[in-house]
Motif scaffolding. Structure first.
Motif, PDB file in Angstrom:
ATOM      1  N   ALA A  59       0.837  -1.205   0.000  1.00  0.00           N
ATOM      2  CA  ALA A  59       0.000   0.000   0.000  1.00  0.00           C
ATOM      3  C   ALA A  59       0.866   1.247   0.000  1.00  0.00           C
ATOM      4  CB  ALA A  59      -0.923  -0.001   1.213  1.00  0.00           C
ATOM      5  N   LEU A  60       1.979   1.222   0.748  1.00  0.00           N
ATOM      6  CA  LEU A  60       2.895   2.356   0.766  1.00  0.00           C
ATOM      7  C   LEU A  60       3.493   2.584  -0.610  1.00  0.00           C
ATOM      8  CD1 LEU A  60       4.386   4.502   2.426  1.00  0.00           C
ATOM      9  CD2 LEU A  60       6.133   2.796   2.898  1.00  0.00           C
ATOM     10  N   ALA A  61       3.862   1.521  -1.293  1.00  0.00           N
ATOM     11  CA  ALA A  61       4.417   1.649  -2.643  1.00  0.00           C
ATOM     12  C   ALA A  61       3.374   2.223  -3.609  1.00  0.00           C
ATOM     13  CB  ALA A  61       4.912   0.299  -3.140  1.00  0.00           C
ATOM     14  N   LYS A  62       2.118   1.817  -3.416  1.00  0.00           N
ATOM     15  CA  LYS A  62       1.057   2.313  -4.292  1.00  0.00           C
ATOM     16  C   LYS A  62       0.850   3.818  -4.103  1.00  0.00           C
ATOM     17  CE  LYS A  62      -3.057   0.928  -3.291  1.00  0.00           C
ATOM     18  NZ  LYS A  62      -4.326   0.237  -3.133  1.00  0.00           N
ATOM     19  N   TYR A  63       0.887   4.294  -2.862  1.00  0.00           N
ATOM     20  CA  TYR A  63       0.667   5.711  -2.607  1.00  0.00           C
ATOM     21  C   TYR A  63       1.919   6.552  -2.803  1.00  0.00           C
ATOM     22  CZ  TYR A  63      -3.982   4.835  -0.821  1.00  0.00           C
ATOM     23  OH  TYR A  63      -5.280   4.488  -0.716  1.00  0.00           O
ATOM     24  N   SER A  64       3.086   5.935  -2.848  1.00  0.00           N
ATOM     25  CA  SER A  64       4.311   6.714  -3.033  1.00  0.00           C
ATOM     26  C   SER A  64       4.464   7.193  -4.472  1.00  0.00           C
ATOM     27  CB  SER A  64       5.530   5.914  -2.598  1.00  0.00           C
ATOM     28  OG  SER A  64       5.684   4.783  -3.426  1.00  0.00           O
ATOM     29  N   ILE A  65       3.588   6.780  -5.363  1.00  0.00           N
ATOM     30  CA  ILE A  65       3.617   7.270  -6.742  1.00  0.00           C
ATOM     31  C   ILE A  65       3.062   8.688  -6.817  1.00  0.00           C
ATOM     32  CG2 ILE A  65       1.367   6.420  -7.480  1.00  0.00           C
ATOM     33  CD1 ILE A  65       3.963   5.619  -9.763  1.00  0.00           C
ATOM     34  N   MET A  66       2.349   9.129  -5.796  1.00  0.00           N
ATOM     35  CA  MET A  66       1.748  10.453  -5.796  1.00  0.00           C
ATOM     36  C   MET A  66       2.772  11.575  -5.975  1.00  0.00           C
ATOM     37  SD  MET A  66      -1.447  10.052  -5.791  1.00  0.00           S
ATOM     38  CE  MET A  66      -2.166  11.593  -5.311  1.00  0.00           C
ATOM     39  N   PRO A  67       3.935  11.565  -5.301  1.00  0.00           N
ATOM     40  CA  PRO A  67       4.904  12.640  -5.543  1.00  0.00           C
ATOM     41  C   PRO A  67       5.416  12.653  -6.980  1.00  0.00           C
ATOM     42  CG  PRO A  67       5.450  11.508  -3.525  1.00  0.00           C
ATOM     43  CD  PRO A  67       4.357  10.736  -4.179  1.00  0.00           C
ATOM     44  N   ILE A  68       5.528  11.504  -7.610  1.00  0.00           N
ATOM     45  CA  ILE A  68       5.975  11.445  -9.001  1.00  0.00           C
ATOM     46  C   ILE A  68       4.939  12.107  -9.898  1.00  0.00           C
ATOM     47  CG2 ILE A  68       6.543   9.899 -10.914  1.00  0.00           C
ATOM     48  CD1 ILE A  68       7.592   7.936  -8.742  1.00  0.00           C
ATOM     49  N   ILE A  69       3.673  11.814  -9.661  1.00  0.00           N
ATOM     50  CA  ILE A  69       2.600  12.450 -10.427  1.00  0.00           C
ATOM     51  C   ILE A  69       2.603  13.953 -10.169  1.00  0.00           C
ATOM     52  CG2 ILE A  69       0.089  12.605 -10.675  1.00  0.00           C
ATOM     53  CD1 ILE A  69      -0.006   9.593 -10.070  1.00  0.00           C
ATOM     54  N   ALA A  70       2.837  14.339  -8.926  1.00  0.00           N
ATOM     55  CA  ALA A  70       2.876  15.766  -8.595  1.00  0.00           C
ATOM     56  C   ALA A  70       4.012  16.467  -9.328  1.00  0.00           C
ATOM     57  CB  ALA A  70       3.038  15.944  -7.088  1.00  0.00           C
ATOM     58  N   ILE A  71       5.172  15.846  -9.392  1.00  0.00           N
ATOM     59  CA  ILE A  71       6.310  16.445 -10.102  1.00  0.00           C
ATOM     60  C   ILE A  71       5.988  16.593 -11.585  1.00  0.00           C
ATOM     61  CG2 ILE A  71       8.700  16.026 -10.818  1.00  0.00           C
ATOM     62  CD1 ILE A  71       9.119  14.802  -8.010  1.00  0.00           C
ATOM     63  N   ILE A  72       5.350  15.595 -12.166  1.00  0.00           N
ATOM     64  CA  ILE A  72       4.967  15.683 -13.577  1.00  0.00           C
ATOM     65  C   ILE A  72       4.001  16.842 -13.803  1.00  0.00           C
ATOM     66  CG2 ILE A  72       3.690  14.501 -15.415  1.00  0.00           C
ATOM     67  CD1 ILE A  72       4.911  11.869 -14.323  1.00  0.00           C
ATOM     68  N   PHE A  73       3.021  17.002 -12.913  1.00  0.00           N
ATOM     69  CA  PHE A  73       2.077  18.113 -13.044  1.00  0.00           C
ATOM     70  C   PHE A  73       2.773  19.460 -12.864  1.00  0.00           C
ATOM     71  CE2 PHE A  73      -1.464  15.104 -12.600  1.00  0.00           C
ATOM     72  CZ  PHE A  73      -2.320  15.639 -13.542  1.00  0.00           C
ATOM     73  N   ILE A  74       3.737  19.529 -11.956  1.00  0.00           N
ATOM     74  CA  ILE A  74       4.458  20.783 -11.754  1.00  0.00           C
ATOM     75  C   ILE A  74       5.271  21.131 -13.002  1.00  0.00           C
ATOM     76  CG2 ILE A  74       6.316  21.874 -10.430  1.00  0.00           C
ATOM     77  CD1 ILE A  74       5.186  20.389  -7.964  1.00  0.00           C
ATOM     78  N   ILE A  75       5.922  20.134 -13.592  1.00  0.00           N
ATOM     79  CA  ILE A  75       6.679  20.371 -14.829  1.00  0.00           C
ATOM     80  C   ILE A  75       5.742  20.820 -15.945  1.00  0.00           C
ATOM     81  CG2 ILE A  75       8.021  19.231 -16.641  1.00  0.00           C
ATOM     82  CD1 ILE A  75       9.300  17.543 -14.382  1.00  0.00           C
ATOM     83  N   SER A 112       0.334   9.524   5.415  1.00  0.00           N
ATOM     84  CA  SER A 112      -0.250  10.857   5.486  1.00  0.00           C
ATOM     85  C   SER A 112       0.771  11.980   5.307  1.00  0.00           C
ATOM     86  CB  SER A 112      -1.044  11.024   6.773  1.00  0.00           C
ATOM     87  OG  SER A 112      -0.223  10.872   7.891  1.00  0.00           O
ATOM     88  N   PRO A 113       1.987  11.916   5.864  1.00  0.00           N
ATOM     89  CA  PRO A 113       2.938  13.009   5.597  1.00  0.00           C
ATOM     90  C   PRO A 113       3.285  13.141   4.118  1.00  0.00           C
ATOM     91  CG  PRO A 113       3.707  11.704   7.433  1.00  0.00           C
ATOM     92  CD  PRO A 113       2.537  10.989   6.853  1.00  0.00           C
ATOM     93  N   LEU A 114       3.361  12.017   3.443  1.00  0.00           N
ATOM     94  CA  LEU A 114       3.669  12.038   2.013  1.00  0.00           C
ATOM     95  C   LEU A 114       2.576  12.770   1.236  1.00  0.00           C
ATOM     96  CD1 LEU A 114       5.691  10.890  -0.084  1.00  0.00           C
ATOM     97  CD2 LEU A 114       4.181   8.927  -0.256  1.00  0.00           C
ATOM     98  N   LEU A 115       1.332  12.487   1.558  1.00  0.00           N
ATOM     99  CA  LEU A 115       0.224  13.151   0.881  1.00  0.00           C
ATOM    100  C   LEU A 115       0.095  14.613   1.299  1.00  0.00           C
ATOM    101  CD1 LEU A 115      -2.375  10.268   0.947  1.00  0.00           C
ATOM    102  CD2 LEU A 115      -1.114  11.108  -1.005  1.00  0.00           C
ATOM    103  N   HIS A 116       0.386  14.922   2.560  1.00  0.00           N
ATOM    104  CA  HIS A 116       0.369  16.321   2.997  1.00  0.00           C
ATOM    105  C   HIS A 116       1.405  17.132   2.229  1.00  0.00           C
ATOM    106  CE1 HIS A 116      -1.397  15.030   7.093  1.00  0.00           C
ATOM    107  NE2 HIS A 116      -2.332  15.665   6.423  1.00  0.00           N
ATOM    108  N   LEU A 117       2.602  16.612   2.133  1.00  0.00           N
ATOM    109  CA  LEU A 117       3.667  17.329   1.430  1.00  0.00           C
ATOM    110  C   LEU A 117       3.362  17.473  -0.057  1.00  0.00           C
ATOM    111  CD1 LEU A 117       6.814  15.815   3.163  1.00  0.00           C
ATOM    112  CD2 LEU A 117       5.895  18.114   3.426  1.00  0.00           C
ATOM    113  N   THR A 118       2.824  16.428  -0.657  1.00  0.00           N
ATOM    114  CA  THR A 118       2.486  16.483  -2.070  1.00  0.00           C
ATOM    115  C   THR A 118       1.444  17.562  -2.335  1.00  0.00           C
ATOM    116  OG1 THR A 118       2.954  14.138  -2.302  1.00  0.00           O
ATOM    117  CG2 THR A 118       1.632  15.141  -4.021  1.00  0.00           C
TER     118      THR A 118
END
Length: 182
Positions: A59-75, A112-118
């Motif tokens: 589950a952690l691996a599944k949700y850790s993709i969120m920062p990658i998606i966020a970086i793509i959106f920022i770019i 939750s910290p990962l999603l908060h930061l994202t």
């Protein structure tokens, strides 16, 4: 030996057997040894602690993709010409991350910290891009928007008792204030 210790050992042996870390007959022997020959119906029906930990890692691996998606959106936000379209998608993603963080925080406190930061970084990126696009010659608007983001981080940190948001909000407001006035 206490029942809790026996249960932990039996759960580990079951995990070893399921993942073929030891031959099956060794696991059966060890299980019989630690259960003292009792039936294992209640033990086998109960999931192993190690299996539960493995599912949490998935589950952690599944949700850790969120920062990658966020970086793509920022770019995309800073490179595409259709600012409104990307800004809307990025804002929706940021809000989705924030809402997801509240629901996930109840179940798994590691995510939750990962999603908060994202969500905070996405909101910051949208704010900066909108200020740069619509107020390119007025740098004061950018400073005010950045101060608003830092204030939001500070208030969120106090309300949710998140130290890194509180500290980053205070440090950000100090840095922007010092840079603006000097």
């Amino acid at each position: 030996m206490s029942n809790q210790r026996k249960q932990i050992i039996i759960n580990e042996i079951t995990f070893w057997k399921q993942n073929k870390l030891l031959p099956e007959h060794y696991c059966d022997f060890l299980t019989t040894l630690y259960t003292e020959g009792e039936k294992q119906t209640e033990i086998q029906g109960k999931p192993s602690q190690s299996v539960i930990a493995q599912e949490k890692r998935k589950a952690l691996a599944k949700y850790s993709i969120m920062p990658i998606i966020a970086i793509i959106f920022i770019i995309l936000l800073f490179t595409m010409n259709a600012v409104w379209l990307v800004a809307i998608f990025t804002a929706v993603l940021a809000i989705g991350c924030l809402i997801g963080a509240f629901y996930v925080a109840k179940k798994n406190q590691m995510l939750s910290p990962l999603l908060h930061l994202t969500s905070a970084l996405l909101l910051l990126a949208v704010t900066v891009q909108v200020c740069i696009t619509y107020f390119p010659h007025n740098i004061t608007v950018l400073y005010i928007a950045l101060l608003g983001n830092c204030l939001l981080w500070f208030i969120s940190g106090l309300a949710l008792k998140i130290v890194y948001f509180t500290v980053s909000g205070v440090l950000g407001m100090l840095a922007i204030g010092i840079y603006f006035f000097l």
